[in-house]
Design a protein around this motif. Structure first.
Motif, mmCIF file in Angstrom:
data_model
loop_
_atom_site.group_PDB
_atom_site.id
_atom_site.type_symbol
_atom_site.label_atom_id
_atom_site.label_comp_id
_atom_site.label_asym_id
_atom_site.label_seq_id
_atom_site.Cartn_x
_atom_site.Cartn_y
_atom_site.Cartn_z
ATOM 1 N N PRO A 277 -13.848 6.068 1.170
ATOM 2 C CA PRO A 277 -13.111 6.815 -0.106
ATOM 3 C C PRO A 277 -12.323 7.942 0.255
ATOM 4 O O PRO A 277 -11.409 8.075 -0.718
ATOM 5 N N GLN A 278 -11.430 7.893 0.715
ATOM 6 C CA GLN A 278 -9.827 8.045 0.979
ATOM 7 C C GLN A 278 -8.764 7.502 0.112
ATOM 8 O O GLN A 278 -7.472 8.224 -0.115
ATOM 9 N N VAL A 279 -8.831 6.503 -0.165
ATOM 10 C CA VAL A 279 -7.929 5.226 -0.822
ATOM 11 C C VAL A 279 -8.463 5.866 -2.509
ATOM 12 O O VAL A 279 -8.879 5.918 -2.535
ATOM 13 N N PRO A 280 -7.044 6.062 -2.725
ATOM 14 C CA PRO A 280 -7.071 6.281 -4.372
ATOM 15 C C PRO A 280 -7.975 4.730 -4.929
ATOM 16 O O PRO A 280 -7.679 3.121 -4.748
ATOM 17 N N PRO A 281 -8.469 5.290 -6.139
ATOM 18 C CA PRO A 281 -10.009 4.535 -6.631
ATOM 19 C C PRO A 281 -8.760 3.105 -6.789
ATOM 20 O O PRO A 281 -9.547 2.398 -7.340
ATOM 21 N N LYS A 282 -7.690 3.689 -7.570
ATOM 22 C CA LYS A 282 -6.371 2.114 -7.858
ATOM 23 C C LYS A 282 -7.183 1.169 -7.173
ATOM 24 O O LYS A 282 -6.864 -0.222 -7.483
ATOM 25 N N LEU A 283 -7.260 1.582 -5.404
ATOM 26 C CA LEU A 283 -7.203 0.072 -4.746
ATOM 27 C C LEU A 283 -7.441 0.237 -3.710
ATOM 28 O O LEU A 283 -8.115 -0.465 -3.326
ATOM 29 N N ARG A 284 -9.056 1.585 -4.082
ATOM 30 C CA ARG A 284 -10.129 0.935 -3.093
ATOM 31 C C ARG A 284 -11.072 -0.304 -3.262
ATOM 32 O O ARG A 284 -11.678 -0.616 -2.709
ATOM 33 N N LYS A 285 -10.827 -0.963 -4.564
ATOM 34 C CA LYS A 285 -12.400 -1.710 -5.113
ATOM 35 C C LYS A 285 -11.771 -3.130 -3.656
ATOM 36 O O LYS A 285 -12.318 -3.777 -3.483
ATOM 37 N N ILE A 286 -10.244 -3.154 -3.714
ATOM 38 C CA ILE A 286 -9.506 -4.397 -3.018
ATOM 39 C C ILE A 286 -9.638 -3.455 -1.429
ATOM 40 O O ILE A 286 -9.799 -4.844 -0.520
#
Ligand SMILES: Cc1cc2nc3c(=O)[nH]c(=O)nc-3n(C[C@H](O)[C@H](O)[C@H](O)COP(=O)(O)OP(=O)(O)OC[C@H]3O[C@@H](n4cnc5c(N)ncnc54)[C@H](O)[C@@H]3O)c2cc1C
Length: 501
Positions: A277-286
């Protein structure tokens, strides 16, 4: 009386004759022994004995073997395991490291291993993003100012091929064999790695600072593959970078006593529920992809260790066995390659490495000449790792925010700090300057809008923190060696110019 004097004279003469004979006998024997040793060494050389024994063909051992063999040295390399290493370390080469590789003639080790180009650091904090490139213009850096990410094992394997590492033995044979060869001969330069530290140096004083937890998300590509993504999260940083054309390295830093169990699934839950959840949404999927697909999770300790020289004449320990710093600045390989370049240049004038006195002199000079690069990186490693740790302490948080603001503001400050991080400008004074400015701007923040007593108290503590990042290193590395600008200037002129690339 006359009789007495005559006796004294006679006895004195006799004694001097005996002493003179004894001295000349002992010195003749020594000369003979030295001659014998020289002859043995000479014969060994003539009949194919090595000039240099290198233990460990990792990043450093292979590069050193290549460099010394190119200078005409007979190099003997001993490696315990010649299979391609699979490990989670040494995956990013700073631009400064690439320059060193090129200077050693090893730049092709980064080719054909699916290495990925890195141009920028992308920093995230509290929902904000700052992109800071390695400085391209006005950087006085004689090489392309980009880094490379890659599988460390592939890089090591390429280095071994270049270094023509030939000797393959079982691990159990290693110690006795190395010991026997080295201690018995005692007439060549022995450059050692890892296990040899225990034989050649005082017991290790390596301090475990934290743990890097990591895994690989496969079959995916980041939207900005040339960026190194660093999220200033809690408890510390999370990083993501394109490791190969189809893989992304995901990692987080955790601290001793806080490592969830991998075996019972706690780690997976922690990464999914606390870190993702702390990872920016753009990177979270990966970030989640690897976890969801059951990627192997690895944990590596991060260590810090000051450099020390071996008392054993003619021997030198290099690489991680010699000097370590926090890997948040990903510079271990760069310092190691810089060390190898210096050592190789210092050894070039010596025809015969069996002269342990001369070799020891070289090693002492090496220890001083390496300072601009090693001391800068070691200090920066400590400072940068500290500012990445989240804290409820106002002074620490101000420093953390100050660092983000400094880098995100761009301009001279950000490019100067990136040049330091990238090993493009390894000047201790420049590091002190940037640390001072970050501290100052964080202090101003703490004292805004009006200096309250609490604000002043936190500012003083912040100053203390900043000193704590610097002073132990100044002491350990040597104040004059670190702060005398001429050393850095000479280092730049000698080792960072474009002439031999
Ligand atoms: C988590 C982590 C991440 C890191 N990330 C980076 C990064 O991104 N960029 C960077 O520049 N640096 C990084 N580093 C540091 C970098 O990996 C090291 O500085 C570098 O690999 C050190 O190289 P070396 O040659 O000293 O050791 P190694 O590359 O480890 O080589 C040692 C060799 O010695 C051999 N060996 C060991 N014992 C024996 C024995 N008894 N007999 C014979 N052979 C033996 C081993 O098999 C191995 O091949 C990182 C470190 C850590 C811990």
């Amino acid at each position: 009386m006359d009789m007495y004097l005559t006796h004294v004279c006679l006895w004195t003469t006799l004694l001097s004759v005996v002493v003179t004979w004894a001295i000349s006998h002992v010195s003749n024997r020594r000369k003979k022994t030295t001659k014998l040793t020289d002859t043995t060494a000479g014969q060994e050389r003539r009949y194919g004995g090595p000039d240099v024994i290198i233990v460990g063909a990792g990043v450093g051992g292979s590069a050193l073997a290549y460099a010394l063999a190119k200078d005409g040295r007979r190099v003997h390399v001993i490696e315990r395991d010649m299979s391609e290493p699979v490990r989670m370390m040494g995956e990013f080469m700073q631009p400064g490291g690439r320059l060193m590789l090129a200077k050693l003639g090893l730049q092709d080790c980064l080719e054909e291993i699916d290495a990925q180009k890195s141009t920028c650091l992308s920093l995230y904090k509290d929902g904000k993003k700052a992109v800071v490139p390695f400085p391209v213009e006005d950087n006085n850096f004689p090489y392309e100012p980009t880094g490379r990410t890659f599988h460390n094992g592939r890089f090591c394997a390429a280095g071994r091929r270049n270094g023509k590492i030939f000797d393959r033995r079982k691990r159990s044979d290693q110690r006795s064999d190395i010991q026997e060869q080295f201690w018995r001969r005692n007439d060549g330069l022995c450059t050692s790695h890892c296990g040899m530290r225990r034989l050649l140096l005082e017991p290790s004083s390596a301090e475990v600072m934290s743990y890097q937890v990591g895994y690989i998300s496969k079959n995916c590509q980041l939207e900005e593959p040339e960026y190194l993504h660093l999220v200033m999260a809690k408890p510390s940083f999370t990083m993501m970078y394109q490791l190969s054309s189809t893989e992304v390295r995901c990692g987080v830093e955790l601290f001793p006593g806080q490592i969830p169990s991998i075996a019972n699934g706690d780690m997976t839950n922690f990464l999914r529920n606390t870190m993702a959840p702390q990872v920016p949404p753009k990177l979270r999927k990966i970030f989640l992809k690897g976890i969801d697909e059951g990627a192997q999770i690895k944990v590596m300790p991060t260590k810090r260790m000051a450099a020390t020289l071996s008392d054993k004449k003619g021997a030198i320990v290099l690489g991680d066995a010699f000097n370590m710093r926090h890997p948040s600045i990903a510079s271990g390989m760069m310092v190691l390659l810089s060390d190898i370049l210096i050592l190789r240049c210092l050894l070039q004038p010596l025809d015969y490495l069996g002269d342990t006195n001369k070799v020891s002199e070289v090693i002492k000079s090496f220890y001083v000449i390496r300072k601009p690069m090693s001391a800068t990186v070691n200090t920066l490693g400590t400072a940068f790792s500290q500012v990445l740790i989240a804290s409820t302490d106002k002074a620490k948080e101000a420093m953390r925010q100050g660092c983000y603001d400094y880098l995100s503001s761009g301009g001279f400050g950000a490019s100067g700090l990136m040049a330091l991080l990238g090993g493009m400008n390894p000047r201790p004074l420049s590091l002190i300057f940037h640390l001072f400015v970050v501290t100052l701007s964080a202090t101003v923040q703490l004292l805004s809008p009006f200096p309250s007593p609490l604000g002043i108290w936190h500012s003083l503590r912040l100053l203390g923190l900043s000193m704590k990042m610097l002073v132990p290193h100044l002491k350990a590395e040597g104040v004059s060696q670190m702060l005398f600008p001429a050393y850095a200037a000479v280092y730049r002129k000698t080792y960072m110019t474009a002439t031999t690339i």
